[in-house]
Design a protein around this motif. Structure first.
Motif, short mmCIF file in Angstrom:
data_model
loop_
_atom_site.label_atom_id
_atom_site.label_comp_id
_atom_site.label_asym_id
_atom_site.label_seq_id
_atom_site.Cartn_x
_atom_site.Cartn_y
_atom_site.Cartn_z
N MET A 1 0.82 -1.21 0.00
CA MET A 1 0.00 0.00 0.00
C MET A 1 0.86 1.26 0.00
O MET A 1 0.51 2.25 -0.66
N ARG A 2 1.97 1.24 0.72
CA ARG A 2 2.88 2.40 0.70
C ARG A 2 3.38 2.65 -0.73
O ARG A 2 3.39 3.78 -1.21
N ARG A 3 3.77 1.57 -1.39
CA ARG A 3 4.27 1.72 -2.77
C ARG A 3 3.15 2.14 -3.70
O ARG A 3 3.36 2.95 -4.61
N ALA A 4 1.96 1.64 -3.51
CA ALA A 4 0.82 2.03 -4.35
C ALA A 4 0.54 3.53 -4.22
O ALA A 4 0.28 4.20 -5.22
N VAL A 5 0.62 4.05 -3.02
CA VAL A 5 0.40 5.49 -2.82
C VAL A 5 1.49 6.28 -3.54
O VAL A 5 1.20 7.30 -4.19
N GLU A 6 2.73 5.82 -3.45
CA GLU A 6 3.83 6.51 -4.16
C GLU A 6 3.59 6.51 -5.67
O GLU A 6 3.71 7.55 -6.32
N ILE A 7 3.25 5.35 -6.20
CA ILE A 7 3.00 5.24 -7.65
C ILE A 7 1.84 6.13 -8.05
O ILE A 7 1.91 6.82 -9.07
N ALA A 8 0.78 6.13 -7.27
CA ALA A 8 -0.39 6.96 -7.58
C ALA A 8 -0.02 8.44 -7.62
O ALA A 8 -0.44 9.17 -8.53
N ARG A 9 0.77 8.88 -6.66
CA ARG A 9 1.19 10.28 -6.63
C ARG A 9 2.11 10.63 -7.79
O ARG A 9 1.94 11.63 -8.47
N ILE A 10 3.11 9.78 -8.02
CA ILE A 10 4.10 10.06 -9.07
C ILE A 10 3.46 10.06 -10.46
O ILE A 10 3.79 10.90 -11.29
N HIS A 11 2.53 9.15 -10.68
CA HIS A 11 1.96 8.97 -12.02
C HIS A 11 0.54 9.53 -12.16
O HIS A 11 -0.11 9.29 -13.18
N ASP A 12 0.09 10.25 -11.14
CA ASP A 12 -1.21 10.92 -11.18
C ASP A 12 -2.34 9.96 -11.56
O ASP A 12 -3.09 10.18 -12.52
N THR A 13 -2.44 8.90 -10.79
CA THR A 13 -3.49 7.92 -11.01
C THR A 13 -4.13 7.56 -9.67
O THR A 13 -3.74 8.08 -8.63
N THR A 14 -5.10 6.70 -9.69
CA THR A 14 -5.77 6.31 -8.46
C THR A 14 -4.94 5.28 -7.70
O THR A 14 -4.16 4.53 -8.31
N VAL A 15 -5.14 5.20 -6.42
CA VAL A 15 -4.50 4.16 -5.63
C VAL A 15 -5.05 2.80 -6.05
O VAL A 15 -4.32 1.80 -6.07
N TYR A 16 -6.33 2.76 -6.45
CA TYR A 16 -6.92 1.52 -6.93
C TYR A 16 -6.09 0.94 -8.08
O TYR A 16 -5.74 -0.23 -8.09
N ASP A 17 -5.78 1.78 -9.08
CA ASP A 17 -4.97 1.33 -10.20
C ASP A 17 -3.54 1.02 -9.77
O ASP A 17 -2.93 0.06 -10.23
N ALA A 18 -3.00 1.86 -8.90
CA ALA A 18 -1.61 1.73 -8.48
C ALA A 18 -1.35 0.45 -7.68
O ALA A 18 -0.23 -0.05 -7.68
N VAL A 19 -2.36 -0.09 -7.02
CA VAL A 19 -2.17 -1.34 -6.27
C VAL A 19 -1.77 -2.47 -7.22
O VAL A 19 -0.88 -3.27 -6.92
N PHE A 20 -2.39 -2.54 -8.38
CA PHE A 20 -2.04 -3.56 -9.37
C PHE A 20 -0.60 -3.37 -9.84
O PHE A 20 0.15 -4.33 -9.98
N VAL A 21 -0.22 -2.12 -10.06
CA VAL A 21 1.13 -1.80 -10.53
C VAL A 21 2.16 -2.14 -9.45
O VAL A 21 3.20 -2.74 -9.74
N ALA A 22 1.86 -1.77 -8.22
CA ALA A 22 2.78 -2.06 -7.11
C ALA A 22 2.95 -3.57 -6.93
O ALA A 22 4.06 -4.05 -6.66
N LEU A 23 1.88 -4.32 -7.10
CA LEU A 23 1.97 -5.77 -6.99
C LEU A 23 2.86 -6.33 -8.10
O LEU A 23 3.73 -7.17 -7.84
N ALA A 24 2.66 -5.87 -9.32
CA ALA A 24 3.50 -6.33 -10.43
C ALA A 24 4.97 -6.02 -10.17
O ALA A 24 5.84 -6.86 -10.37
N GLU A 25 5.22 -4.82 -9.69
CA GLU A 25 6.60 -4.43 -9.38
C GLU A 25 7.20 -5.33 -8.31
O GLU A 25 8.33 -5.82 -8.46
N ALA A 26 6.47 -5.59 -7.26
CA ALA A 26 6.96 -6.43 -6.16
C ALA A 26 7.25 -7.86 -6.61
O ALA A 26 8.18 -8.49 -6.12
N LEU A 27 6.44 -8.35 -7.54
CA LEU A 27 6.60 -9.73 -8.02
C LEU A 27 7.55 -9.84 -9.21
O LEU A 27 7.77 -10.94 -9.72
N GLU A 28 8.06 -8.69 -9.67
CA GLU A 28 8.85 -8.63 -10.91
C GLU A 28 8.05 -9.24 -12.06
O GLU A 28 8.55 -10.02 -12.87
N ALA A 29 6.78 -8.88 -12.08
CA ALA A 29 5.83 -9.37 -13.08
C ALA A 29 5.54 -8.26 -14.08
O ALA A 29 5.91 -7.10 -13.88
N ALA A 30 4.85 -8.63 -15.14
CA ALA A 30 4.37 -7.63 -16.10
C ALA A 30 2.98 -7.19 -15.67
O ALA A 30 2.15 -8.01 -15.28
#
Length: 159
Positions: free
Chosen positions: A93-122
């Motif tokens: 969730m901390r990373r999702a908030v960072e991604i949301a702020r940096i990329h001007d998107t919702t935390v809802y969307d950023a959670v998926f992105v943060a998960l992919a990043e953590a898993l080294e997934a696409a």
């Protein structure tokens, strides 16, 4: 950092992709169904945050052509698919908030992105606007981009 879809064995699709597994008349549904087929054949792993269940349920709930039992069956089938489900954690969730702020998107969307990043997934999305906002992240792919299409074709050609 992995930069090609061909380098990834795990995919994190967002709700815009998952919804197409159940709304096959939508644009890019063919690609989304190909991803699901590759998963069901064991050719790729799919991980999702638990949020996807809420998002899918909510989107389908507002589809006037679907009865309540159809929405419930769709959600049940999502759980029965064998996806890897991830619950929220402080770090995610901390990373999702960072991604949301940096990329001007919702935390809802950023959670998926943060998960992919953590898993080294696409991370794969069918939301062109979102993919543009996240374009600086090398593991983010738009469902209809040429590289994803080629990757899906290669996966489905394998037996």
């Amino acid at each position: 950092m992995l930069t090609s879809i061909f380098e990834h064995s795990t995919i994190v699709p967002d709700a815009s992709v998952v919804i197409k597994w159940f709304r096959q008349e939508e644009v890019f549904a063919e690609q989304a169904l190909a991803l699901r087929a590759a998963f069901l054949k064991g050719q790729v792993a799919i991980s999702v945050p638990s949020l996807v269940a809420y998002e899918l349920s909510n989107v389908l709930r507002y589809k006037s052509d679907l009865a309540t039992d159809q929405v419930q069956e769709a959600v049940q089938s999502l759980f029965e698919m064998g996806l890897e489900w991830t619950m929220p954690t402080t770090a995610l969730m901390r990373r999702a908030v960072e991604i949301a702020r940096i990329h001007d998107t919702t935390v809802y969307d950023a959670v998926f992105v943060a998960l992919a990043e953590a898993l080294e997934a696409a991370f794969i999305t069918a939301d062109k606007h979102l993919s543009r906002r996240l374009k600086t992240l090398p593991f983010v792919f738009f469902l209809d981009e040429e590289e994803v299409e080629k990757w899906l074709q290669e996966l489905l050609a394998q037996e």
